[in-house]
Scaffold this motif. Structure first.
Motif, PDB file in Angstrom:
ATOM      1  N   GLU A 244       3.847  -2.339  -2.491  1.00  0.00           N
ATOM      2  CA  GLU A 244       4.238  -2.250  -3.897  1.00  0.00           C
ATOM      3  C   GLU A 244       5.638  -2.828  -4.113  1.00  0.00           C
ATOM      4  OE1 GLU A 244       3.563   1.476  -5.796  1.00  0.00           O
ATOM      5  OE2 GLU A 244       1.454   1.589  -5.181  1.00  0.00           O
ATOM      6  N   ASP A 245       6.544  -2.576  -3.169  1.00  0.00           N
ATOM      7  CA  ASP A 245       7.894  -3.125  -3.286  1.00  0.00           C
ATOM      8  C   ASP A 245       7.883  -4.646  -3.194  1.00  0.00           C
ATOM      9  OD1 ASP A 245       9.002  -0.645  -3.628  1.00  0.00           O
ATOM     10  OD2 ASP A 245       9.643  -0.406  -1.534  1.00  0.00           O
ATOM     11  N   GLU A 246       7.060  -5.182  -2.276  1.00  0.00           N
ATOM     12  CA  GLU A 246       6.943  -6.638  -2.152  1.00  0.00           C
ATOM     13  C   GLU A 246       6.367  -7.244  -3.423  1.00  0.00           C
ATOM     14  OE1 GLU A 246       6.204  -6.958   2.700  1.00  0.00           O
ATOM     15  OE2 GLU A 246       4.507  -6.784   1.320  1.00  0.00           O
ATOM     16  N   THR A 247       5.400  -6.577  -3.993  1.00  0.00           N
ATOM     17  CA  THR A 247       4.788  -7.061  -5.237  1.00  0.00           C
ATOM     18  C   THR A 247       5.811  -7.120  -6.361  1.00  0.00           C
ATOM     19  OG1 THR A 247       2.633  -6.166  -4.592  1.00  0.00           O
ATOM     20  CG2 THR A 247       2.975  -6.605  -6.940  1.00  0.00           C
ATOM     21  N   ALA A 248       6.591  -6.039  -6.514  1.00  0.00           N
ATOM     22  CA  ALA A 248       7.608  -5.999  -7.569  1.00  0.00           C
ATOM     23  C   ALA A 248       8.663  -7.087  -7.348  1.00  0.00           C
ATOM     24  CB  ALA A 248       8.263  -4.621  -7.598  1.00  0.00           C
ATOM     25  N   TYR A 249       9.031  -7.302  -6.088  1.00  0.00           N
ATOM     26  CA  TYR A 249      10.041  -8.312  -5.764  1.00  0.00           C
ATOM     27  C   TYR A 249       9.537  -9.712  -6.108  1.00  0.00           C
ATOM     28  CZ  TYR A 249      13.002 -11.371  -2.927  1.00  0.00           C
ATOM     29  OH  TYR A 249      13.827 -12.375  -2.505  1.00  0.00           O
TER      30      TYR A 249
END
Length: 361
Positions: A244-249
């Motif tokens: 999820e963090d990679e997606t947001a980034y």
């Protein structure tokens, strides 16, 4: 059509009409069809695959349509040097399939075509039914050669549309979900089926059906660069295996434009429209309504809304994906069972082909 230049516009309009008719009939007679679909194992699948094909495969299978899901490992050799990762990528594809909701069984078969020798044996007779000119002018092949930047084109690149015909026809697939760019391959497959039936089945029932394209209803999804179709090779994709963090980034880095107010204008603001469409695919709202809600909050809010919507949509898939990663024996079992079932179909078809060609001993 076999001896004429491929007329993409005429073929597309005809395919749209046929696709509508097939879609309506599938709702009533799902067992009348056999779908052939699949992917090349060149890396993990991204959200373009999820919205463009995986959801549709799940839908068709739930309707009761017999579905063959091909992992086209041989085709990786035509324009990629990633053969050292084919086995790993194959297993990752299966994980993506299962996590997306595809359930292998009697009605859904997942298999790599390198394990179906009887399917590949169709290549030789099929090659005698296609001219060099047809292969050379195939617009999809031309585009893929250009996209891969190939200067020394191997014969496999020219002949893989024939191999694709083998993949479709060995199981007597009569429906192939595709986008507009793949229509030349379906047309070539139909030509091969016609030519085989005409030449070898004069006094018997035709061996092969004439497959039809089932055109995707999902609009083409642009990559995060906003200028090209989302693709593994272009580095502009959000993968299903991303956190999820990679997606947001990644979404924060997505290209938009300099206008403050968010509006849905695909023609003049394609990058913004693409992000709005992605939110729409997750939330089922109209893109214009989403744009109106965000309004003057700008691209920062747009990206925040997309990150939240996409992570919410993919959360169950990613949780299931993490569980499947821990069970490699099950993934291998799915593939081996798929190979067994696909080979049984292929053996029967090859036997019919030999009989039609007077080659049985």
């Amino acid at each position: 059509m076999a001896d004429e230049e491929f007329d993409s516009n005429k073929t597309f309009l005809a395919s749209v009409e046929r696709s509508k008719q097939i879609e309506a009939d599938i709702q009533v007679n799902p067992q009348k069809y056999r779908v052939l679909t699949g992917d090349r194992p060149t890396g993990n699948l991204h959200i373009g695959h999820y919205f463009g094909s995986l959801q549709n495969r799940v839908r068709l299978a739930k309707l009761g349509v017999p579905t063959m899901i091909l992992i086209a490992d041989y085709q990786v050799l035509t324009d990629h040097d990633a053969f050292d990762k084919i086995s790993q990528n194959t297993k990752q594809l299966v994980i993506d399939y299962l996590a997306a909701g595809i359930e292998p069984g009697e009605n859904v078969i997942i298999y790599p075509h390198s394990y179906i020798p009887e399917c590949n044996q169709l290549m030789l007779p099929f090659m005698t039914l296609v001219s060099n000119a047809e292969l050379s002018r195939n617009p999809t092949v031309k585009e893929e050669i250009a996209s891969a930047g190939l200067t020394n084109v191997n014969a496999g690149m020219y002949t893989y549309p024939i191999h694709q015909a083998c993949d479709i026809l060995f199981c007597k697939g009569n429906v192939v979900p595709v986008g507009k760019d793949q229509l030349p391959h379906i047309e070539l497959t139909r030509n091969i089926a016609k030519a085989f039936n005409r030449k070898f089945c004069k006094n018997r029932e035709p061996v092969f059906p004439l497959p039809q394209a089932l055109l995707s209803k999902t609009p083409s999804i642009l990559g995060l660069d906003g200028s090209q179709k989302m693709s593994k090779s272009r580095g502009n994709a959000i993968f299903l295996c991303s956190t999820e963090d990679e997606t947001a980034y990644l979404i924060k880095k997505a290209k938009t434009d300099s206008e403050r107010v968010i509006t849905y204008d695909p023609e003049n603001r394609p990058e913004v429209a693409n992000l709005l469409m992605l939110i729409s695919l997750c939330t089922k709202e109209e893109p214009a309504d989403i744009a109106e809600r965000i309004g003057e909050k700008g691209s920062g809010e747009l990206k925040k809304v997309l990150a939240e919507a996409l992570n919410e949509e993919l959360r169950p898939l990613r949780q299931k994906r993490a569980e499947l990663e821990k069970n490699p024996d099950y993934i291998r079992q799915v593939l081996l069972e798929g190979v067994e079932k696909a080979r049984a179909i292929a053996i029967k078809t090859l036997d019919e082909v030999r009989e039609a060609m007077n080659m049985k001993i």
